[in-house]
Every structure is written in C-alpha cells, then in structure tokens.
Design a protein around this motif. Structure first.
Motif, PDB file in Angstrom:
ATOM      1  N   UNK A   1       0.836  -1.193   0.000  1.00 17.68           N
ATOM      2  CA  UNK A   1       0.000   0.000   0.000  1.00 17.68           C
ATOM      3  C   UNK A   1       0.872   1.245   0.000  1.00 17.68           C
ATOM      4  N   UNK A   2       0.596   2.146  -0.924  1.00 21.98           N
ATOM      5  CA  UNK A   2       1.287   3.424  -1.019  1.00 21.98           C
ATOM      6  C   UNK A   2       0.316   4.506  -0.565  1.00 21.98           C
ATOM      7  N   UNK A   3       0.643   5.193   0.514  1.00 19.40           N
ATOM      8  CA  UNK A   3      -0.260   6.209   1.055  1.00 19.40           C
ATOM      9  C   UNK A   3       0.501   7.511   1.286  1.00 19.40           C
ATOM     10  N   UNK A   4      -0.054   8.598   0.782  1.00 22.69           N
ATOM     11  CA  UNK A   4       0.538   9.924   1.012  1.00 22.69           C
ATOM     12  C   UNK A   4      -0.186  10.573   2.193  1.00 22.69           C
ATOM     13  N   UNK A   5       0.586  10.966   3.186  1.00 25.24           N
ATOM     14  CA  UNK A   5       0.034  11.498   4.433  1.00 25.24           C
ATOM     15  C   UNK A   5       0.065  13.024   4.497  1.00 25.24           C
ATOM     16  N   UNK A   6       0.833  13.639   3.622  1.00 24.99           N
ATOM     17  CA  UNK A   6       1.028  15.096   3.627  1.00 24.99           C
ATOM     18  C   UNK A   6       1.646  15.479   2.295  1.00 24.99           C
ATOM     19  N   UNK A   7       1.387  16.690   1.762  1.00 19.24           N
ATOM     20  CA  UNK A   7       0.731  17.883   2.321  1.00 19.24           C
ATOM     21  C   UNK A   7      -0.741  17.955   1.911  1.00 19.24           C
ATOM     22  N   UNK A   8      -1.488  18.808   2.598  1.00 25.38           N
ATOM     23  CA  UNK A   8      -2.861  19.069   2.193  1.00 25.38           C
ATOM     24  C   UNK A   8      -2.868  19.930   0.929  1.00 25.38           C
ATOM     25  N   UNK A   9      -2.044  20.975   0.918  1.00 22.85           N
ATOM     26  CA  UNK A   9      -1.859  21.818  -0.264  1.00 22.85           C
ATOM     27  C   UNK A   9      -0.492  22.476  -0.140  1.00 22.85           C
ATOM     28  N   UNK A  10       0.469  22.107  -0.967  1.00 20.78           N
ATOM     29  CA  UNK A  10       1.840  22.580  -0.776  1.00 20.78           C
ATOM     30  C   UNK A  10       2.016  24.086  -0.917  1.00 20.78           C
ATOM     31  N   UNK A  11       1.098  24.771  -1.598  1.00 20.46           N
ATOM     32  CA  UNK A  11       1.267  26.220  -1.769  1.00 20.46           C
ATOM     33  C   UNK A  11       1.090  26.964  -0.453  1.00 20.46           C
ATOM     34  N   UNK A  12       0.528  26.293   0.548  1.00 23.57           N
ATOM     35  CA  UNK A  12       0.337  26.928   1.853  1.00 23.57           C
ATOM     36  C   UNK A  12       1.553  26.801   2.758  1.00 23.57           C
ATOM     37  N   UNK A  13       2.616  26.160   2.251  1.00 26.67           N
ATOM     38  CA  UNK A  13       3.770  25.868   3.098  1.00 26.67           C
ATOM     39  C   UNK A  13       5.063  26.205   2.362  1.00 26.67           C
ATOM     40  N   UNK A  14       6.137  26.244   3.124  1.00 23.38           N
ATOM     41  CA  UNK A  14       7.456  26.396   2.524  1.00 23.38           C
ATOM     42  C   UNK A  14       7.763  25.166   1.671  1.00 23.38           C
ATOM     43  N   UNK A  15       8.839  25.272   0.849  1.00 25.32           N
ATOM     44  CA  UNK A  15       9.216  24.113   0.026  1.00 25.32           C
ATOM     45  C   UNK A  15       9.389  22.866   0.872  1.00 25.32           C
TER      46      UNK A  15
END
Length: 278
Positions: free
Chosen positions: A120-134
C-alpha cells in the motif's frame, strides 16, 4: 501431458515473491530511495544535479536499475522541488521509461493511495503545498505490506511533524524511518519519534556536509526514544543501505550496507577501523 507443461509454465512465467527491498541510495547530500519487488521498481526522490553536469541519476540510479535488469520505473515520486531531492529528474526520465510520475504539486498530496504489488502506497502530507514552505510542502509517504512499513517524510520540520502526530497518531508507526530533513535539528522531535516508534532510522546525508547532519542532538533524541545505536545508519558512513523485508507473513528483516556487506574487500571495508558510524 499436463505434468510436462507445469515446468514449462514455471520457466516462462516470472515467479512472484512476498519479499521486497528498500534501498536508501548513496546520493551524497540528498535523497533517493529505490523500492524493488518482483524486479519492478518504485523511486522516491532522485538526488541532485550540479553545474558541471554531474547528476545522481546518471551516476547512481540508472546504473543500479541497469545492473538489476529493470527496464522501467512503475512509480516515481518527487517529495518537493529542492535540488537535492529533484535535481536529477530530467536525467532520470531521459534514461528510463517512467509509468507514473507523481510530485507534490499534483497527486503526491494528502489522500493519495494506491496498491502496488500488494504494497500500500499512502501519502500522508501535504494538504496543499502552496500553503507551506518548500520543505514543509514535502510529500510524506508511507509504504506498507501490513507488517513492515517505511515512512519517507522529505524535509518536513517540527511543525509538520506535530500536524502528522495529531492527524494520524499510532498510524504513523513504521519499521523504518528516513529521518526528516537529513537529520536537521529543526526536525525529528521527540513526540514524532516516539509516535513513529521506528526500529531502524536512516540519515541520508553527505560526508562532512556543511550543515553537520545528522546533528548530535538529533541522534541523541533517537537513542533516548529507544532506537538502538546499531539501528541508526548514516549514508555517508555506510554507503547504500538495503532493507529486505520478508513480506506480510514474516517479521524477518535483513539489512545490508554497501561498505560493510555489498563491497566487502579489505581495502574498501571500514568495519574494523571505523566501528563508530558517527
């Protein structure tokens, strides 16, 4: 007649195994992780490129794939756009076919999930990368077979670690943790370490890097949180580290390092002279 066909089928059809391996590649001050199962490949990050033209795809990733007889990459995940994680991407895609390229600017975001060969491949983050630093927009991925799991957190700092602990709690628990941000003191907080509760930790960093990663305080936090010193691996000392998981029906894990196991000639093996990895 049917009895005679069985050996022929076993020769023609590739055998399948529950075993899978995670290779933390030696790409200097950067990250590249190669996951292999049944001679098929998944890659997370690709290391850096340099003004001279030298790049980690041509120097490290492509030669390994060629040596293993792997002709294409099923999944290629890019955690974020920093050079040490994504710089070699054009060289890699020029050198080998990629079936699925996923970055944190598109599908490598919270909610992505896929099954790949019973993993199983699961992405836990980000919700929206534009809201955060690189760094804090890094794609955080967990790969699991139901018993063993690997957590790949990119370059997140303590604020995102706290978010992950609050969002997932005990679901973060993983057999193997790639230390966030190469072992920076801005990451690897005690609550995060204790929640992930890893058995093995790898610092992917360059030899004598200018930031001094992994920081001594970070190493101490892992040790104080119950990770055995022998289970902390620094890529600058060991070279590539390979974790071989027996699959969902066994808790067995085999570990090989390039310098101590995969390339054990007397003039290359540092084990006797440099037992202290740090």
């Amino acid at each position: 007649m049917y009895i005679l066909i069985i050996p022929l089928l076993s020769y023609v059809l590739p055998s399948r195994s529950d075993e899978w391996q995670v290779n933390i590649l030696d790409v200097g001050q950067g990250v590249s992780v190669l996951v292999i199962k049944n001679n098929r490949a998944l890659v997370y990050d690709v290391g850096a490129k340099y003004p001279s033209g030298f790049n980690m795809a041509d120097a490290v990733i492509l030669p390994i794939l060629k040596a293993k007889g792997i002709g294409h990459i099923d999944w290629l995940f890019i955690s974020h756009g920093d050079n040490d994680h994504a710089g070699s991407l054009p060289f890699l895609t020029q050198g080998i076919a990629v079936n699925n390229l996923v970055t944190n600017t598109d599908r490598c975001q919270l909610g992505f999930s896929a099954d790949w060969q019973e993993l199983n491949l699961a992405v836990l983050w980000p919700q929206n990368p534009i809201n955060y630093s690189d760094n804090n927009g890094s794609c955080v991925m967990k790969i699991s077979d139901g018993i063993h799991s690997v957590l790949l957190p990119g370059d997140i700092d303590k604020s995102i670690e706290q978010n992950l602990v609050e969002l997932y709690g005990a679901q973060l628990k993983s057999t193997l943790l790639l230390a966030p941000h190469h072992g920076s003191n801005t990451s690897s907080t005690t609550p995060f370490i204790q929640t992930v509760d890893p058995e093995y930790v790898v610092f992917s960093q360059g030899f004598k890097n200018r930031w001094g990663f992994p920081k001594a305080d970070v190493v101490t936090r892992y040790l104080n949180s119950g990770v055995r010193h022998a289970n902390l691996y620094s890529i600058s000392q060991t070279g590539q580290v390979r974790f071989v998981f027996a699959g969902q029906y066994s808790a067995k894990v085999d570990i090989l390092t390039y310098r101590f196991d995969l390339y054990p000639y007397w003039y290359a093996n540092m084990h006797n002279c440099c037992a202290n990895r740090w």
